[in-house]
Each structure stands twice: as C-alpha cells, then as structure tokens.
Design a protein around this motif. Structure first.
Motif, PDB file in Angstrom:
ATOM      1  N   VAL A  39       0.872  -1.178   0.000  1.00 30.95           N
ATOM      2  CA  VAL A  39       0.000   0.000   0.000  1.00 30.95           C
ATOM      3  C   VAL A  39       0.907   1.225   0.000  1.00 30.95           C
ATOM      4  N   ASN A  40       0.680   2.093  -0.978  1.00 28.19           N
ATOM      5  CA  ASN A  40       1.534   3.273  -1.136  1.00 28.19           C
ATOM      6  C   ASN A  40       0.709   4.550  -1.045  1.00 28.19           C
ATOM      7  N   PRO A  41       1.364   5.676  -0.700  1.00 26.04           N
ATOM      8  CA  PRO A  41       0.619   6.940  -0.645  1.00 26.04           C
ATOM      9  C   PRO A  41      -0.155   7.223  -1.930  1.00 26.04           C
ATOM     10  N   THR A  44      -3.707   5.932  -1.932  1.00 22.12           N
ATOM     11  CA  THR A  44      -4.685   6.707  -1.141  1.00 22.12           C
ATOM     12  C   THR A  44      -5.081   7.973  -1.902  1.00 22.12           C
ATOM     13  N   LYS A  45      -4.120   8.537  -2.633  1.00 21.63           N
ATOM     14  CA  LYS A  45      -4.427   9.742  -3.425  1.00 21.63           C
ATOM     15  C   LYS A  45      -5.359   9.381  -4.584  1.00 21.63           C
ATOM     16  N   GLN A  46      -5.108   8.239  -5.179  1.00 21.57           N
ATOM     17  CA  GLN A  46      -5.970   7.807  -6.290  1.00 21.57           C
ATOM     18  C   GLN A  46      -7.393   7.557  -5.780  1.00 21.57           C
ATOM     19  N   GLY A 152      10.423   6.380   6.242  1.00 16.08           N
ATOM     20  CA  GLY A 152       9.302   5.905   5.422  1.00 16.08           C
ATOM     21  C   GLY A 152       9.771   4.838   4.440  1.00 16.08           C
ATOM     22  N   GLY A 153       8.872   4.447   3.547  1.00 15.67           N
ATOM     23  CA  GLY A 153       9.194   3.367   2.621  1.00 15.67           C
ATOM     24  C   GLY A 153      10.329   3.725   1.682  1.00 15.67           C
ATOM     25  N   VAL A 154      10.203   4.844   0.981  1.00 18.66           N
ATOM     26  CA  VAL A 154      11.249   5.253   0.042  1.00 18.66           C
ATOM     27  C   VAL A 154      12.557   5.503   0.803  1.00 18.66           C
ATOM     28  N   GLY A 155      12.446   6.194   1.922  1.00 14.75           N
ATOM     29  CA  GLY A 155      13.637   6.518   2.712  1.00 14.75           C
ATOM     30  C   GLY A 155      14.364   5.278   3.197  1.00 14.75           C
ATOM     31  N   ALA A 173      13.859  12.186  10.702  1.00 13.92           N
ATOM     32  CA  ALA A 173      12.712  11.437  11.238  1.00 13.92           C
ATOM     33  C   ALA A 173      12.420  11.999  12.616  1.00 13.92           C
ATOM     34  N   SER A 174      11.238  11.656  13.132  1.00 17.01           N
ATOM     35  CA  SER A 174      10.952  12.012  14.521  1.00 17.01           C
ATOM     36  C   SER A 174      11.786  11.107  15.433  1.00 17.01           C
ATOM     37  N   GLU A 175      11.936  11.561  16.660  1.00 16.29           N
ATOM     38  CA  GLU A 175      12.797  10.887  17.642  1.00 16.29           C
ATOM     39  C   GLU A 175      12.512   9.372  17.743  1.00 16.29           C
ATOM     40  N   ARG A 176      11.235   9.006  17.684  1.00 20.27           N
ATOM     41  CA  ARG A 176      10.890   7.583  17.885  1.00 20.27           C
ATOM     42  C   ARG A 176      11.480   6.694  16.791  1.00 20.27           C
ATOM     43  N   ASN A 177      11.885   7.288  15.687  1.00 19.36           N
ATOM     44  CA  ASN A 177      12.465   6.495  14.597  1.00 19.36           C
ATOM     45  C   ASN A 177      13.988   6.590  14.518  1.00 19.36           C
ATOM     46  N   HIS A 178      14.614   7.244  15.500  1.00 24.44           N
ATOM     47  CA  HIS A 178      16.060   7.440  15.374  1.00 24.44           C
ATOM     48  C   HIS A 178      16.850   6.132  15.493  1.00 24.44           C
ATOM     49  N   ALA A 190      16.407  15.155  13.835  1.00 25.45           N
ATOM     50  CA  ALA A 190      14.983  15.496  13.925  1.00 25.45           C
ATOM     51  C   ALA A 190      14.635  16.539  12.877  1.00 25.45           C
ATOM     52  N   TYR A 191      13.466  16.396  12.260  1.00 28.68           N
ATOM     53  CA  TYR A 191      13.018  17.439  11.329  1.00 28.68           C
ATOM     54  C   TYR A 191      12.376  18.582  12.110  1.00 28.68           C
ATOM     55  N   GLY A 192      12.000  19.634  11.415  1.00 25.54           N
ATOM     56  CA  GLY A 192      11.389  20.797  12.073  1.00 25.54           C
ATOM     57  C   GLY A 192      12.362  21.960  12.148  1.00 25.54           C
ATOM     58  N   THR A 234      13.185  15.299  -5.497  1.00 28.71           N
ATOM     59  CA  THR A 234      11.991  15.134  -4.673  1.00 28.71           C
ATOM     60  C   THR A 234      11.085  14.091  -5.303  1.00 28.71           C
ATOM     61  N   THR A 235      10.519  13.225  -4.481  1.00 31.39           N
ATOM     62  CA  THR A 235       9.559  12.238  -4.987  1.00 31.39           C
ATOM     63  C   THR A 235       8.142  12.775  -4.928  1.00 31.39           C
ATOM     64  N   ILE A 236       7.973  14.004  -4.457  1.00 31.01           N
ATOM     65  CA  ILE A 236       6.618  14.476  -4.179  1.00 31.01           C
ATOM     66  C   ILE A 236       6.333  15.880  -4.679  1.00 31.01           C
ATOM     67  N   ASP A 237       7.292  16.798  -4.554  1.00 32.27           N
ATOM     68  CA  ASP A 237       6.962  18.218  -4.735  1.00 32.27           C
ATOM     69  C   ASP A 237       7.345  18.706  -6.135  1.00 32.27           C
ATOM     70  N   GLY A 292       0.630   9.327   7.629  1.00 36.40           N
ATOM     71  CA  GLY A 292       1.939   9.858   7.248  1.00 36.40           C
ATOM     72  C   GLY A 292       3.081   9.533   8.186  1.00 36.40           C
ATOM     73  N   HIS A 293       2.904   8.547   9.064  1.00 40.36           N
ATOM     74  CA  HIS A 293       3.997   8.245  10.004  1.00 40.36           C
ATOM     75  C   HIS A 293       4.334   6.759  10.057  1.00 40.36           C
ATOM     76  N   THR A 294       4.157   6.096   8.938  1.00 39.30           N
ATOM     77  CA  THR A 294       4.526   4.676   8.875  1.00 39.30           C
ATOM     78  C   THR A 294       6.038   4.522   8.940  1.00 39.30           C
ATOM     79  N   ARG A 295       6.475   3.568   9.747  1.00 35.80           N
ATOM     80  CA  ARG A 295       7.898   3.180   9.719  1.00 35.80           C
ATOM     81  C   ARG A 295       8.018   2.051   8.704  1.00 35.80           C
TER      82      ARG A 295
END
Ligand SMILES: NC(=O)c1ccc[n+]([C@@H]2O[C@H](COP(=O)([O-])OP(=O)(O)OC[C@H]3O[C@@H](n4cnc5c(N)ncnc54)[C@H](OP(=O)(O)O)[C@@H]3O)[C@@H](O)[C@H]2O)c1
Length: 303
Positions: A39-41, A44-46, A152-155, A173-178, A190-192, A234-237, A292-295
């Motif tokens: 299952v890919n983003p 869900t967009k489609q 994420g998947g691509v990452g 990534a957020s801290e929980r994924n470090h 960390a992002y942000g 970029t894979t998105i923008d 948007g937070h799948t590991r």
C-alpha cells in the motif's frame, strides 16, 4: 476471485472487497496468486480522486501497484518461469486482489531471505529509491546524502542503497524512529525548525546530495545545504522542483528491482519494518498510510 474496488472517489470507507472475474495470463504474461500487496501513498491519493482532473478513470476502479506471490499460470511464449515460482514486482492498478496478471518481463524472482510481507512492500519504494538516487547523480564513497523522511518506505531503501554505494547518510525522522535509522546505517536528525543547523553540525561543509520524500519545509533545507541543484531530488513536490530547478525523481526500473533482489539475496538489503493488514481491512491500511507516520511499509496480506 476477491479484489478491492472503489465505485466512487472518497475516504477509506469507499474501499470495497468484492468478487470479480479471475484474469487469465495472455502471451508474455504470468498470473500470480498474490500473497501480499503493498500500500503506497499514491493509492490513497488515487482513491481520494487526487488525479481525477488529469487522468480519467472508469468505475469500478481497482487499486494496488505491487505484488508478491507464486506464479499460478504461465502465458504463451514465456520462458524462464514455471508455476510455483515465487516472484514479486510492479503491476499498475490491480494488485489489491487474489490474482494479478503481470508482464513476465517485469517479474523478478523473490529472494529467499525476503519474507512475503517485505516482498510485497519492496517493489514500488525500492524502484523509486533506486531510480531517484541515479537521477541525482548517484552517490559514492566520500559523499554525504541527506534523506528527508528516511524512516518511510522510500527513505528506508534509499538509505540502504546509499550506504551500499559507500556514502554517508543523514536521515530526518521524529525521535521515535532514530534507532530505526541507526539500524539502517544513517545518522538520524529530527526534522522541524533548526534542521539546517542540525545537519551542518553533522556535515559542516554541507551535503553533496539530498532526496526529499516528504515535501514542505524539506525544499528550503535541501536548497540551503546542497550546492548543485541537479543533486537535489523530490519524490513528491513537482511544483518546487520546477520553481527552483531541481529534479522530480522516481520511476520504475526492472533492472533496478533485479539489483535490489540481488542485494536482498546477499543479505545487504532488507525491508525490516512492515505492518500487515488482512485484505478485508484495506480501509485501516489506507488510514495508516494517510496518517503519514509509517515506519517502513504497509502491506495487505491477501493469501
Ligand atoms: N511509495 C512509493 O513507491 C512512491 C513512489 C513515488 C513517489 N512517492 C511519494 O514519496 C513520498 C514518500 O513516500 P513513502 O512511501 O516513503 O511515504 P511513507 O512511507 O508513508 O512516509 C512516512 C514517513 O514520513 C515521515 N515523515 C512525516 N512527516 C515528516 C517530516 N515533516 N519530515 C521528515 N519525515 C517525515 C514519517 O516519519 P516520522 O513518523 O518519524 O514522522 C514516516 O516514517 C510520498 O509523497 C509519495 O507519494 C512514493
């Protein structure tokens, strides 16, 4: 056979598991009994109708662009495959189903160390990451790559390919994924707000290339840290890529998938975090991806 269809665009509730005619392998094709489907983003967009203005669709519409499973039928003129061979690959818009018909030329033998969950989730993100890194000039020993959304998947795959190529990788990534990023071989950050400074602390001279798999603020960060815009992807923008003269990256590559399979076979590549849902819980799978937070990846367990 059972397959997921939508009769209209909408939220996850429009996803419906129903009976449809079983497809038959034509010349040059294989029919695969799907064990898992990623299952890919984009799915869900489609489903939400995101592409309805630019691509016409007829309902009922099928979803799912990647599969793993044993060959169930071999079409005329196909060499090199037999019923029962375990394969995986990409097949557009039909993989949330018990059977898929795929072009034999694009099917790749599933490497034995890769379980069914990982095999169903690897083709799309794997090929995207593989192609993206080529498009930003490859990465080599002595270079540093910044990966936005590295957990994420691509990452997850991009980090591992870059490490295999000998590059150092900084991943956001957020801290929980470090710890997860460390396990893949990346230095986590960390992002942000303040991301540019945090990356500069790790790479005082900036980074050689950047792969963005999240969009938004990632664009400004990549532009601040990478001297050569041809080495930002970029894979998105798409809009940012056009505005600032960097690259919209990604795309399918069967030779790339064969290389990924080889790395899996030798134990150099894995998809170590996969969340599986039964086919009849496809709506829950879509909700997870949309959050948007799948590991790693989300897959459907079909059979
Ligand atoms: N999947 C494909 O094959 C494919 C192909 C072409 C294009 N794309 C596009 O590429 C993008 C990424 O795809 P994907 O499959 O890798 O998505 P994904 O697996 O759903 O990405 C989820 C990851 O994004 C991270 N994330 C969320 N917000 C973030 C932020 N602000 N900064 C950094 N990381 C953040 C999350 O980490 P935390 O939980 O730590 O926040 C999570 O690990 C999507 O827009 C997709 O449409 C994907």
């Amino acid at each position: 056979m059972r397959a997921v269809v939508i009769e209209e665009y909408g939220g996850p509730e429009v996803l419906r598991l129903t009976e449809v005619p079983a497809p038959v392998a034509g010349p040059g094709q294989l029919r695969v009994r799907v064990r898992t489907a990623g299952v890919n983003p984009v799915d869900t967009k489609q489903r939400a109708g995101y592409f309805s203005a630019t691509a016409s669709a007829s309902f009922p519409l099928r979803l799912g662009n990647e599969y793993a499973g044993p060959v169930d039928q071999v079409g005329e003129g196909v060499g090199g495959f037999a019923v029962g061979d375990e394969v995986f690959g990409s097949a557009t818009g039909q993989c949330y189903a018990e059977l898929v018909v795929v072009e034999a030329a694009d099917a790749v033998g599933k490497p034995a160390p890769l379980g069914w969950d990982a095999a169903g989730g690897l083709p799309a993100v794997g090929q995207t990451a593989y192609t993206a890194l080529e498009q930003i000039g490859g990465v080599t020993a002595g270079e540093t790559l910044l990966v936005h959304a590295a957990a994420g998947g691509v990452g997850t795959v991009a980090v591992q390919i870059a490490r295999l190529r000998g590059a150092a990788v900084i991943g956001t990534a957020s801290e929980r994924n470090h710890d997860y990023l460390r396990s893949l071989g990346a230095v986590p950050v960390a992002y942000g707000p303040g991301l540019v400074d945090r990356v500069r602390e790790l790479a005082p001279g900036g980074v050689d290339a950047a792969l963005d798999a999240v969009g938004g603020d990632a664009t400004a960060v990549s532009l601040a840290l990478v001297a050569d815009r041809r080495r930002i992807g970029t894979t998105i923008d798409t809009a940012a890529a056009e505005t600032y003269g960097f690259q919209r990256v990604g795309g399918r590559t069967t030779p790339g998938l064969r290389q990924l399979a080889e790395w899996c076979r030798t134990g150099d590549l894995d998809l170590p975090s996969v969340t599986g849902y039964p086919l009849d819980q496809v709506a829950a799978a879509h909700r997870q991806v949309e959050a948007g937070h799948t590991r790693g990846k989300v897959v459907l367990r079909v059979g």
